[in-house]
Write a protein that holds these residues in place. Structure first.
Motif, PDB file in Angstrom:
ATOM      1  N   SER A  45       0.837  -1.203   0.000  1.00 34.88           N
ATOM      2  CA  SER A  45       0.000   0.000   0.000  1.00 34.88           C
ATOM      3  C   SER A  45       0.875   1.256   0.000  1.00 34.88           C
ATOM      4  CB  SER A  45      -0.940   0.000   1.201  1.00 34.88           C
ATOM      5  OG  SER A  45      -0.258   0.363   2.374  1.00 34.88           O
ATOM      6  N   PHE A  46       2.163   1.094   0.343  1.00 32.80           N
ATOM      7  CA  PHE A  46       3.081   2.236   0.339  1.00 32.80           C
ATOM      8  C   PHE A  46       4.045   2.183  -0.841  1.00 32.80           C
ATOM      9  CE2 PHE A  46       2.037   1.573   4.876  1.00 32.80           C
ATOM     10  CZ  PHE A  46       1.442   2.794   5.122  1.00 32.80           C
ATOM     11  N   ASN A  47       3.772   1.299  -1.793  1.00 35.74           N
ATOM     12  CA  ASN A  47       4.712   1.122  -2.905  1.00 35.74           C
ATOM     13  C   ASN A  47       4.364   2.044  -4.075  1.00 35.74           C
ATOM     14  OD1 ASN A  47       6.718   0.126  -4.517  1.00 35.74           O
ATOM     15  ND2 ASN A  47       5.613  -1.756  -5.068  1.00 35.74           N
ATOM     16  N   ASP A  48       5.377   2.708  -4.588  1.00 33.68           N
ATOM     17  CA  ASP A  48       5.155   3.690  -5.656  1.00 33.68           C
ATOM     18  C   ASP A  48       5.122   3.012  -7.017  1.00 33.68           C
ATOM     19  OD1 ASP A  48       4.775   6.022  -6.953  1.00 33.68           O
ATOM     20  OD2 ASP A  48       6.723   6.898  -6.476  1.00 33.68           O
ATOM     21  N   SER A  49       4.231   2.028  -7.177  1.00 30.19           N
ATOM     22  CA  SER A  49       4.117   1.332  -8.459  1.00 30.19           C
ATOM     23  C   SER A  49       2.714   0.797  -8.585  1.00 30.19           C
ATOM     24  CB  SER A  49       5.116   0.177  -8.526  1.00 30.19           C
ATOM     25  OG  SER A  49       4.665  -0.797  -9.443  1.00 30.19           O
ATOM     26  N   LYS A  50       2.200   0.777  -9.797  1.00 35.61           N
ATOM     27  CA  LYS A  50       0.840   0.310 -10.003  1.00 35.61           C
ATOM     28  C   LYS A  50       0.715  -1.193  -9.802  1.00 35.61           C
ATOM     29  CE  LYS A  50      -2.952   1.878 -12.695  1.00 35.61           C
ATOM     30  NZ  LYS A  50      -3.596   2.497 -11.568  1.00 35.61           N
ATOM     31  N   LEU A  51       1.847  -1.890  -9.996  1.00 35.05           N
ATOM     32  CA  LEU A  51       1.832  -3.345  -9.855  1.00 35.05           C
ATOM     33  C   LEU A  51       2.217  -3.738  -8.436  1.00 35.05           C
ATOM     34  CD1 LEU A  51       3.642  -4.286 -13.161  1.00 35.05           C
ATOM     35  CD2 LEU A  51       1.213  -4.522 -12.671  1.00 35.05           C
ATOM     36  N   ASN A  52       1.557  -4.787  -7.943  1.00 39.72           N
ATOM     37  CA  ASN A  52       1.921  -5.308  -6.639  1.00 39.72           C
ATOM     38  C   ASN A  52       3.069  -6.297  -6.790  1.00 39.72           C
ATOM     39  OD1 ASN A  52       0.137  -4.173  -4.624  1.00 39.72           O
ATOM     40  ND2 ASN A  52      -1.487  -5.121  -5.818  1.00 39.72           N
ATOM     41  N   ALA A  53       4.164  -5.859  -7.440  1.00 38.09           N
ATOM     42  CA  ALA A  53       5.236  -6.815  -7.680  1.00 38.09           C
ATOM     43  C   ALA A  53       6.551  -6.319  -7.095  1.00 38.09           C
ATOM     44  CB  ALA A  53       5.365  -7.065  -9.171  1.00 38.09           C
ATOM     45  N   GLU A  54       7.224  -5.427  -7.805  1.00 35.07           N
ATOM     46  CA  GLU A  54       8.530  -4.972  -7.357  1.00 35.07           C
ATOM     47  C   GLU A  54       8.384  -3.803  -6.407  1.00 35.07           C
ATOM     48  OE1 GLU A  54      12.339  -4.691 -10.114  1.00 35.07           O
ATOM     49  OE2 GLU A  54      10.462  -4.699 -11.224  1.00 35.07           O
TER      50      GLU A  54
ATOM     51  N   THR B 240       5.552   5.740  -0.935  1.00 35.90           N
ATOM     52  CA  THR B 240       4.622   6.799  -1.320  1.00 35.90           C
ATOM     53  C   THR B 240       3.336   6.731  -0.506  1.00 35.90           C
ATOM     54  OG1 THR B 240       3.378   7.775  -3.134  1.00 35.90           O
ATOM     55  CG2 THR B 240       3.529   5.394  -3.112  1.00 35.90           C
ATOM     56  N   PHE B 241       2.670   7.893  -0.380  1.00 32.71           N
ATOM     57  CA  PHE B 241       1.350   7.933   0.246  1.00 32.71           C
ATOM     58  C   PHE B 241       0.265   8.118  -0.807  1.00 32.71           C
ATOM     59  CE2 PHE B 241       3.185   9.168   4.498  1.00 32.71           C
ATOM     60  CZ  PHE B 241       2.622   8.101   5.173  1.00 32.71           C
ATOM     61  N   LYS B 242       0.652   8.069  -2.097  1.00 29.26           N
ATOM     62  CA  LYS B 242      -0.290   8.518  -3.121  1.00 29.26           C
ATOM     63  C   LYS B 242      -1.546   7.658  -3.216  1.00 29.26           C
ATOM     64  CE  LYS B 242       1.630   6.343  -7.275  1.00 29.26           C
ATOM     65  NZ  LYS B 242       2.467   6.572  -8.442  1.00 29.26           N
ATOM     66  N   TRP B 243      -1.454   6.373  -2.838  1.00 29.76           N
ATOM     67  CA  TRP B 243      -2.640   5.513  -2.910  1.00 29.76           C
ATOM     68  C   TRP B 243      -3.660   5.923  -1.877  1.00 29.76           C
ATOM     69  CZ3 TRP B 243      -2.250   3.882  -7.417  1.00 29.76           C
ATOM     70  CH2 TRP B 243      -1.015   3.486  -7.939  1.00 29.76           C
TER      71      TRP B 243
ATOM     72  N   VAL C  11      -6.354  -5.597  -9.855  1.00 26.39           N
ATOM     73  CA  VAL C  11      -5.694  -5.503  -8.572  1.00 26.39           C
ATOM     74  C   VAL C  11      -4.911  -4.190  -8.546  1.00 26.39           C
ATOM     75  CG1 VAL C  11      -3.908  -6.533  -7.148  1.00 26.39           C
ATOM     76  CG2 VAL C  11      -5.559  -7.978  -8.297  1.00 26.39           C
ATOM     77  N   THR C  12      -5.363  -3.209  -7.750  1.00 26.08           N
ATOM     78  CA  THR C  12      -4.629  -1.944  -7.703  1.00 26.08           C
ATOM     79  C   THR C  12      -4.245  -1.622  -6.259  1.00 26.08           C
ATOM     80  OG1 THR C  12      -6.215  -0.223  -7.132  1.00 26.08           O
ATOM     81  CG2 THR C  12      -6.414  -1.180  -9.332  1.00 26.08           C
ATOM     82  N   PRO C  13      -3.157  -0.869  -6.074  1.00 24.88           N
ATOM     83  CA  PRO C  13      -2.691  -0.551  -4.719  1.00 24.88           C
ATOM     84  C   PRO C  13      -3.698   0.275  -3.915  1.00 24.88           C
ATOM     85  CG  PRO C  13      -0.971  -0.147  -6.337  1.00 24.88           C
ATOM     86  CD  PRO C  13      -2.209  -0.413  -7.107  1.00 24.88           C
ATOM     87  N   GLU C  14      -4.679   0.876  -4.577  1.00 25.87           N
ATOM     88  CA  GLU C  14      -5.716   1.590  -3.830  1.00 25.87           C
ATOM     89  C   GLU C  14      -6.444   0.629  -2.896  1.00 25.87           C
ATOM     90  OE1 GLU C  14      -7.800   4.024  -6.811  1.00 25.87           O
ATOM     91  OE2 GLU C  14      -8.992   4.692  -5.110  1.00 25.87           O
ATOM     92  N   VAL C  15      -6.658  -0.607  -3.389  1.00 25.91           N
ATOM     93  CA  VAL C  15      -7.294  -1.616  -2.546  1.00 25.91           C
ATOM     94  C   VAL C  15      -6.406  -1.924  -1.341  1.00 25.91           C
ATOM     95  CG1 VAL C  15      -8.255  -3.934  -2.478  1.00 25.91           C
ATOM     96  CG2 VAL C  15      -8.446  -2.588  -4.555  1.00 25.91           C
ATOM     97  N   ASN C  16      -5.077  -1.957  -1.568  1.00 31.50           N
ATOM     98  CA  ASN C  16      -4.160  -2.181  -0.450  1.00 31.50           C
ATOM     99  C   ASN C  16      -4.320  -1.090   0.599  1.00 31.50           C
ATOM    100  OD1 ASN C  16      -3.125  -3.486  -2.836  1.00 31.50           O
ATOM    101  ND2 ASN C  16      -1.354  -4.016  -1.609  1.00 31.50           N
ATOM    102  N   ALA C  17      -4.480   0.151   0.127  1.00 31.18           N
ATOM    103  CA  ALA C  17      -4.590   1.277   1.056  1.00 31.18           C
ATOM    104  C   ALA C  17      -5.858   1.157   1.899  1.00 31.18           C
ATOM    105  CB  ALA C  17      -4.581   2.593   0.286  1.00 31.18           C
ATOM    106  N   ILE C  18      -7.003   0.891   1.245  1.00 28.91           N
ATOM    107  CA  ILE C  18      -8.247   0.772   2.020  1.00 28.91           C
ATOM    108  C   ILE C  18      -8.175  -0.437   2.954  1.00 28.91           C
ATOM    109  CG2 ILE C  18      -9.495  -0.456   0.152  1.00 28.91           C
ATOM    110  CD1 ILE C  18     -11.161   1.873   2.617  1.00 28.91           C
TER     111      ILE C  18
END
Lengths: 294, 256
Positions: free
Chosen positions: B30-39, B44-47, B224-231
């Motif tokens: 949820s703090f990763n600065d990438s659209k993919l949940n991979a690398e 980042t806080f952008k999500w 699957v997007t990091p926005e879901v990780n944030a919520i």
């Protein structure tokens, strides 16, 4: 005496009334719906009509016959039962050592260790499925690691996402606490003196486990198994998100009948079969549990 | 008297890892600065920013809170009555009605309530969701209260009655305070179950109203997007705060 029954009514009637209206009656309506025709635009057709002043009932057995016309639905039922059995077994394999470890750790640590088992259960259900979507995704670390290993051995890459493996892993993950809690409640009550006595009499660790701990814990195993088996049997969210087309279970078809095809009568038939199976499992579990207690 | 068994500890450790690693991954990404949940790319806080600009998500969250508050309140009252009744009287129908919704797979309650609401010509929305949530929460409160009732010493209420307290005074001054941890635990459970529920809500929500789980479901279904990780991370923090608060205010409530 008069006053007592007045109090009893005050306590009993409100919850009973609510559950009768919102649980018992809807279940009966579902049973009734399984004998009705599908409406023109899906949903339900009227169940009676008045023609020339005479009342006619429009009910049918067709929906129930459809269940047996092909073997698709029955096979899906057995597949779901298979998934539920495998999940229950894996939960025992993983949950039993965990419960035993907690029950045998020092008293002051037990509450914390148990809380750590329950804590993930309090996090959102969909979040826990989503976590596995990340883990199993084709560019996720786990799949990459497995595939680079397979590459070294000269094997073709595999995908875990949308497979039975993905579904069952997540089923075990979500339901593990249901197995650990009743098992722990049982194991915690065991008298350690029994094991000491067995040890003094020369029984080794294995023998002590299989002759004492395991038989005494069987009621906990049954309770945990029912708590895992039934929700898994009716699960649709996990196969929906992780199963793809191969991994679907009976509840996915029920959802499909109610939401996409809007064939509510046939959806009700499938739901009634699921209800009957669940009731049967609970009764069977209660019976075995009673025999075990004797 | 400690029995050292390395194998047992190893499997248990593995089980804990199995339970926590997936949640840990969700939080980290949820703090990763990438659209993919991979690398891992960078922090980042952008999500979270994106999440708080997502109107649908915010209104779904508001719906979830309203539904959970109302259904937990009603279910706590009804469940407490049921729990006390089940402890005090030998009843046949009530225990069955209380336990059956817990024992049945969720989907069955979802579809049967859908049929029920449609038959009554009720429009689906916040009200139908709340009525459904109350139904599955009553049992959990009742069991929690019943368990607590068995721990209460009967002689206390009998003494109060002997000293001339009315049944209401006796309930208000003796039973209720002693029962509080059970009621609080039940209410907390009802609130969390309601916020958490996806399956039953899915069937009785209709088209207009959404809850957090429904919103998460529709997002996850698409991609699957990091926005879901944030919520997800925020939900975990919320639950943790609720549990800690309850444990602080009412030690012992969580144990029942």
């Amino acid at each position: 005496m008069q006053q007592k029954s007045w109090q009893q009514r005050l306590l009993t009637l409100p919850p009973m009334g609510y559950l009768l209206i919102f649980f018992a009656i809807p279940t009966l309506i579902m049973l009734f719906a399984s004998f009705r025709y599908t409406g023109e635009y899906g949903g339900l057709a009227p169940w009676y009509s008045i023609e020339n002043g005479t009342l006619a009932f429009d009910l049918t057995l067709e929906n129930w016959q459809r269940l047996f016309e092909t073997d698709i639905y029955l096979r899906l039922f057995f597949k779901s039962i298979g998934y539920a059995l495998v999940t229950t077994l894996l939960c025992i394999l993983l949950g039993y050592p965990l419960a035993l470890m907690i029950a045998r750790s020092q008293k002051k640590h037990r509450d914390l260790l148990l809380l750590l088992v329950i804590l993930p259960f309090w996090s959102n259900f969909l979040v826990r499925i989503y976590a596995w979507m990340i883990i199993f995704s084709p560019n996720g670390a786990l799949t990459q690691m497995i595939n680079s290993l397979r590459d070294l051995l000269g094997l073709a890459p595999i995908s875990i996402m949308y497979s039975a493996t993905a579904v069952i892993t997540c089923l075990v993950y979500v339901h593990l606490p249901f197995m650990v809690l009743p098992l722990y409640a049982n194991l915690e009550k065991h008298n350690p003196a029994l094991l000491d006595a067995a040890q003094d009499l020369g029984a080794n660790r294995w023998r002590r486990f299989w002759r004492i701990t395991w038989p005494l814990s069987l009621s906990g195993v049954y309770a945990g198994s029912i708590l895992v088996f039934i929700p898994v049997l009716g699960m649709f969210a996990i196969p929906d998100l992780l199963g793809g087309t191969d991994g679907i279970m009976i509840a996915n078809v029920i959802k499909q009948q109610f939401v996409e095809s809007r064939d509510w009568p046939f959806g009700s038939v499938l739901s009634m079969v699921l209800t009957a199976t669940a009731v049967l499992v609970v009764l069977l579990g209660a019976k075995i549990g009673q025999q075990g207690a004797r | 008297m400690t029995r050292k068994n390395r194998l047992l500890k190893l499997v248990a450790l593995g089980a804990y890892l199995f339970l926590y690693l997936p949640l840990f991954i969700v939080i980290v990404y949820s703090f990763n600065d990438s659209k993919l949940n991979a690398e891992w790319v960078g922090f980042t806080f952008k999500w979270y920013d994106k999440l708080f600009q997502n109107r649908e998500m915010l209104s779904a969250a508001a719906n979830s809170l309203i539904i959970a508050t109302v259904s937990a309140a009603v279910a706590t009252v009804l469940g407490t009555l049921a729990g006390m009744a089940m402890h005090q009287y030998r009843l046949k129908l009530l225990p069955g009605l209380v336990l059956a919704p817990i024992a049945m797979p969720d989907i069955l309650m979802g579809v049967s309530l859908l049929l029920f609401f449609i038959m009554l010509n009720m429009s689906l929305g916040l009200i139908s969701i709340t009525l459904a949530h109350i139904t599955f929460c009553i049992g959990f409160v009742a069991l929690s209260v019943q368990a607590r009732m068995t721990a209460i010493d009967r002689s206390l209420t009998e003494a109060a009655r002997d000293l001339g307290a009315t049944p209401w005074q006796c309930f208000r001054k003796i039973t209720l305070p002693l029962l509080a941890p059970g009621i609080i635990a039940g209410a907390l459970m009802a609130f969390t179950l309601s916020i958490d529920d996806f399956v039953i809500t899915f069937f009785v929500a209709g088209v207009g109203s959404s809850t957090l789980p429904l919103q998460i479901y529709s997002m996850v279904k698409i991609a699957v997007t990091p926005e879901v990780n944030a919520i997800s991370t925020l939900l975990m923090v919320l639950t943790l705060i609720l549990i800690t608060l309850t444990a602080r205010l009412y030690p012992g409530a969580l144990r029942s």
